[in-house]
Design an enzyme around this catalytic site. Structure first.
Site, PDB file in Angstrom:
ATOM      1  N   LYS A 174      47.626  38.971  52.641  1.00  8.40           N
ATOM      2  CA  LYS A 174      47.023  37.666  52.929  1.00  8.40           C
ATOM      3  C   LYS A 174      46.339  37.218  51.646  1.00  8.40           C
ATOM      4  O   LYS A 174      45.160  37.508  51.433  1.00  8.40           O
ATOM      5  CB  LYS A 174      46.025  37.784  54.079  1.00  8.40           C
ATOM      6  CG  LYS A 174      46.601  38.453  55.328  1.00  8.40           C
ATOM      7  CD  LYS A 174      45.514  39.164  56.102  1.00  8.40           C
ATOM      8  CE  LYS A 174      46.090  40.011  57.205  1.00  8.40           C
ATOM      9  NZ  LYS A 174      46.810  41.207  56.741  1.00  8.40           N
ATOM     10  N   ASP A 189      29.118  55.184  47.930  1.00  7.64           N
ATOM     11  CA  ASP A 189      27.984  55.324  47.010  1.00  7.64           C
ATOM     12  C   ASP A 189      27.481  53.963  46.524  1.00  7.64           C
ATOM     13  O   ASP A 189      27.399  53.031  47.322  1.00  7.64           O
ATOM     14  CB  ASP A 189      28.348  56.268  45.864  1.00  7.64           C
ATOM     15  CG  ASP A 189      28.513  57.715  46.341  1.00  7.64           C
ATOM     16  OD1 ASP A 189      28.038  58.023  47.445  1.00  7.64           O
ATOM     17  OD2 ASP A 189      29.115  58.519  45.611  1.00  7.64           O
TER      18      ASP A 189
END
Length: 483
Positions: free
Chosen positions: A227, A408
């Site tokens: 997309k 993280d």
């Protein structure tokens, strides 16, 4: 008089002649053990129909190289640029970019497995839900000066589709080039008249891998799930949102449709263009090249991004490999949102290992789903993840279709790929890999908002689910690898 024993004897002989060679072929292809076992079970339980089913749905296009990028202009140059970046990444500079160095192994991996260039001159905007996404896309399309490229899995002739059609026709009349690729299965309801109306107005539109009876083959399984939008080679969009009203209005049985998309300004848009150009060549046998489509990289300061594609036209499962490295290297947290949780064994083990290493692993999936088989297969992974200490949440405010991963402080990925083996192994997908602390903070806030609309699943509670529930999970788990 009809001899029933002779009839069954011929059926048995036919089974031996056909099923055994097919079984040997499946084994020799060295697919994943789960896929191999699933197909062998089908051949045994439903011998004749199992063979037909395999012929229709079971072919491996990645290994047969059906999707060739040979003939695509600029491919050698792309490989050369990727090789140059590989030599430069990690070299000592007076002021090293710590965010790039922290993700150096992932960057090098993507350069090697898919020639995915690293770009730095980018601005990124996180778009939550369909309304903001369509508003941003339509605004940028209205401002287009040279070309508009769109590639979608679902392209509907509804209110959103009609509004987009009007804008595209108007821009084409102004002299702007417009090219569209739609997946033939995802956009099956799109009428021929829609194609004809656009083509009459000078807009080029092609279906990706037409699937028609009686020519139905396993190409129904290899879908273009991308997309993406590229405008003038400088502005791009990527994420989970297709062209359909459901992304704004929701669906009657599911309720609100929650999704995530990105708007990119800068060099990363040219990398999206590379993906579109390859797919355009596949459907039209026409090359897109030149500085108007591929502006020279500015190498300016900005957000570091790699735009990676994966699919049967690549030798490696690039997105899955990047996810594996990111999850395996996690030190603090892994936040994942996906509508379909059906990970290959390697990624399942990576998530479990991270959680057992005291990494904060949290996953949000929908409780309601638009795909029943995928829903029950997703549920089949919940218990083993909970047992390892992964925290699982079921989204409550409608249906969540977002596809993003945060690891993280400076790694995140947003794109079209679900966290499932179909997306990683058979579909044509594209993801943005972003190495930036500021964006990671925004995505974490985004995740926490989704978490507020979710309920956490506890292991003791989950283990009390009914036998019927468990049977549905198990059946879906067995059958799903074949699709």
């Amino acid at each position: 008089m009809f001899d029933l024993s002779h009839f069954w004897g011929w059926i048995y002989m036919l089974f031996l002649i056909t099923a055994i060679p097919v079984a040997l072929m499946i084994i020799l292809e060295k697919r994943s053990p789960f896929k191999t076992a699933a197909w062998l079970m089908v051949l045994i339980l439903v011998p004749i129909f199992g063979i037909l089913f395999f012929v229709v749905f079971g072919q491996e296009y990645r290994k047969t190289k059906k999707f060739s990028r040979k003939g695509l202009k600029g491919l050698n140059k792309l490989r050369t640029l990727a090789s140059e970046q590989l030599r430069e990444i990690g070299k000592t500079h007076p002021e090293p970019d710590h965010e790039i160095l922290a993700n150096e192994n992932i960057i090098k991996l993507l350069l090697n497995n898919s020639n995915t260039l690293l770009t730095t001159g980018n601005q990124v905007e996180l778009l939550k839900d369909g309304e903001k996404t369509f508003e941003a896309i339509f605004t940028e399309i209205e401002a287009a000066r040279h070309h508009i490229h769109l590639e979608y899995y679902i392209f509907s002739d509804d209110k959103i589709g009609s509004r987009l059609k009007e804008i595209l026709v108007r821009k084409r009349a102004q002299g702007v080039e417009v090219r569209i690729i739609v997946d033939d299965v995802g956009s099956w309801d799109l009428r021929k008249k829609y194609f004809a109306d656009l083509r009459v107005k000078g807009i080029e539109i092609f279906p990706f891998m037409e699937v028609r009876f009686p020519r139905l083959t396993s190409r129904v399984n290899y879908r273009n799930h991308r997309k993406i939008v590229i405008i003038d080679g400088k502005i791009g969009f990527i994420g989970g949102i297709n062209i359909a009203d459901r992304y704004v209005e929701g669906m009657p049985k599911l309720g609100h449709w929650r999704d995530t998309h990105l708007q990119l300004k800068g060099d990363a848009a040219a990398c999206l263009q590379v993906i579109f150009a390859a797919d355009w060549y596949f459907v039209s046998h026409k090359n897109i090249y030149g500085y108007r489509y591929f502006p020279k990289f500015t190498e300016a300061a900005g957000t570091p991004i790699q735009i990676s594609a994966s699919g049967p036209d690549y030798n490696w499962e690039a997105i899955a490999q990047a996810f594996f490295v990111a999850i395996s290297n996690a030190q603090k947290k892994i936040y994942l949102v996906t509508p379909y949780l059906m990970p290959p064994q390697a990624l399942l083990t990576a998530l479990q290992t991270a959680a057992l290493s005291n990494v904060d692993v949290r996953i949000i999936i929908p409780e309601k789903s638009d795909a029943r088989l995928s829903k029950w297969c997703s549920f089949s992974y919940v218990e083993q993840l909970l047992e390892a200490g992964v925290r699982i949440y079921f989204y409550q405010n409608g249906f969540i279709h977002s596809k993003y991963l945060l690891v993280d402080d400076s790694f995140s990925s947003v794109g079209t790929s679900n966290f499932d083996f179909r997306s990683f192994e058979t579909n044509f997908e594209a993801n943005a890999f972003i190495y930036n602390r500021a964006f990671s903070k925004k995505l974490q806030a985004h995740f926490m908002d989704d978490l507020q609309n979710s309920r956490e699943i506890e292991l003791p509670q989950w283990q009390q689910r009914s036998t019927l529930f468990k049977v549905r999970e198990s059946l879906a788990h067995i059958v799903s690898p074949m699709f």
